[in-house]
Write an enzyme that holds these catalytic residues in place. Structure first.
Site, PDB file in Angstrom:
ATOM      1  N   ASP A 150       0.802  -1.216   0.000  1.00 56.19           N
ATOM      2  CA  ASP A 150       0.000   0.000   0.000  1.00 56.19           C
ATOM      3  C   ASP A 150       0.840   1.273   0.000  1.00 56.19           C
ATOM      4  O   ASP A 150       1.982   1.305   0.437  1.00 56.19           O
ATOM      5  CB  ASP A 150      -0.970   0.022   1.175  1.00 56.19           C
ATOM      6  CG  ASP A 150      -0.291  -0.190   2.526  1.00 56.19           C
ATOM      7  OD1 ASP A 150       0.734  -0.901   2.573  1.00 56.19           O
ATOM      8  OD2 ASP A 150      -0.790   0.347   3.529  1.00 56.19           O
TER       9      ASP A 150
ATOM     10  N   GLU B  92      -0.544  -2.054   5.355  1.00 56.02           N
ATOM     11  CA  GLU B  92       0.435  -1.938   6.434  1.00 56.02           C
ATOM     12  C   GLU B  92       0.409  -0.554   7.043  1.00 56.02           C
ATOM     13  O   GLU B  92       0.606  -0.388   8.244  1.00 56.02           O
ATOM     14  CB  GLU B  92       1.841  -2.258   5.918  1.00 56.02           C
ATOM     15  CG  GLU B  92       2.914  -2.365   6.989  1.00 56.02           C
ATOM     16  CD  GLU B  92       3.406  -1.028   7.541  1.00 56.02           C
ATOM     17  OE1 GLU B  92       3.728  -0.949   8.738  1.00 56.02           O
ATOM     18  OE2 GLU B  92       3.457  -0.053   6.757  1.00 56.02           O
TER      19      GLU B  92
END
Length: 393
Positions: free
Chosen positions: A80, A139
């Site tokens: 991400d 994350e």
């Protein structure tokens, strides 16, 4: 210990590795929105013939099955991006998405893990065991790893290894020592309530701004006066929302902050103290306090066996000079959720190079990496898996 075929394969794939990283960098997706990245990873694995399953809502769990029986080692790469505006507008691979950017290196992690998978897949017949590949979402919000665990990412895994590109370290250096690597990362929200009124008549009011200010100015005494000086903790108030108008005494004040530490006992202590302190400070001025304390990620603690194996692999792959003594960071990492399920370690691979302007801090709009570090990271992933499976069998 190291495999020569892996090294040669990844060197040959260095151009593809860079291209993959640049593709991901130019097409950033925020936490839980990594749909295109997930689809691309699946397509890439399909071409390699590696079996996988998608996780919900995003993410991929794949597995390279070795030709011989053995244990299972997991390799994790996060995917991400962040809500950061890219300031490196002159890069040919700059973010195409306004207000979104890979400002932490997760684009590199995904690319490195794909190339590591390609190299390992070529020699899977010689693997005494299996390699689990975890392409993790979210994350940056500290929730992706836990979701992956809940969906089976660590089922049957005997050891887990992760890498983070690190701009504070020189390019190609590797740091992985036993013990703490990343701190736990908690969040606290406090609502102080007083009694509002006219700014010219403070005697009739209870000023929530004063309560909140007193808390912020003195909360550091929790660290300086209630924690063993040989332990460590960070308490940071990052946001305050107080009052409504210049001539109205605030009835409400809201603050948000974070707590970082390495020791669970210290973590418990700070949580208790913040709640106690907030309520006592509020009561001193005649107000009240409502405290919400949210446990985030736990500390990332590298296992001794795994960390030393990383060091051994790094030295054999790149030479003695590759090892770097990087101090533990108070930053957070949800890799801790994988370590709750199996022993393992988390390594840092340096990408800071002043000549390439890649020493900017993580999460900054000018963050970039020295792409020379990509080969180091990809090989470290693959060589660790090879070494662990052969070490244990």
């Amino acid at each position: 210990m190291v495999n020569r075929q892996i090294k040669e394969k990844i060197i040959r794939l260095s151009g593809e590795l860079t291209a993959l990283r640049r593709k991901f960098h130019s097409e950033p997706e925020l936490s839980w929105e990594e749909f295109k990245t997930t689809a691309f990873v699946c397509q890439y694995l399909d071409e390699l013939g590696i079996s996988y399953k998608k996780t919900e809502p995003t993410g991929v769990i794949a597995e390279i099955k070795g030709g011989k029986p053995g244990k299972t080692v997991a390799l994790r790469g996060d995917m991400d991006a962040l809500s950061v505006e890219e300031l490196n507008k002159d890069l040919p691979y700059a973010s195409k998405e306004e207000g979104k950017m890979h400002a932490c290196g997760h684009d590199a992690h995904t690319a490195m893990l794909l190339i590591a998978a390609k190299a390992l897949n070529d020699i899977k017949g010689d693997l005494p065991g299996n390699v689990r590949l975890i392409f993790q979402p979210a994350e940056e919000v500290g929730r992706g790893a836990k979701a992956m665990v809940e969906q089976g990412a660590m089922t049957g895994v005997d050891n887990v290894f992760g890498i983070h590109i690190w701009s504070q370290m020189p390019t190609d250096k590797v740091a992985c020592t036993p013990g703490p690597q990343f701190a736990s990362a908690d969040i606290f929200n406090i609502h102080f309530k007083g009694q509002g009124g006219h700014g010219a008549m403070p005697q009739d009011c209870i000023d929530a701004a004063v309560i909140a200010s007193s808390f912020v100015m003195n909360v550091q005494s929790i660290v300086s006066r209630t924690i063993d000086p040989q332990a460590c903790a960070v308490v940071t108030v990052g946001r305050m929302d107080v009052g409504t108008r210049f001539n109205i005494i605030a009835e409400n004040a809201k603050i948000e902050g974070t707590v970082r530490c390495f020791d669970p006992a210290v973590q418990d202590h700070v949580e208790t103290q913040i709640s106690h302190y907030a309520k006592q400070v509020a009561a001193t001025y005649g107000g009240t306090a409502e405290v919400e304390y949210i446990r985030g990620t736990q500390a990332v603690i590298n296992g001794e066996f795994s960390a030393k194996l990383v060091q051994q692999v790094a030295v054999e792959s790149f030479g003695e000079e590759v090892l770097y003594d990087e101090k533990p960071t108070m930053g957070g990492e949800d890799f801790s959720f994988f370590l709750d399920e199996a022993p393992g370690s988390f390594a840092l691979v340096g990408s800071g190079n002043p000549e390439k302007n890649t020493e900017w801090a993580h999460h900054h709009g000018k963050f970039n990496i020295d792409e020379a570090a990509l080969v180091t990271g990809a090989e470290l992933y693959a060589q660790y898996a090879w070494a662990y499976l052969h070490e244990e069998n």
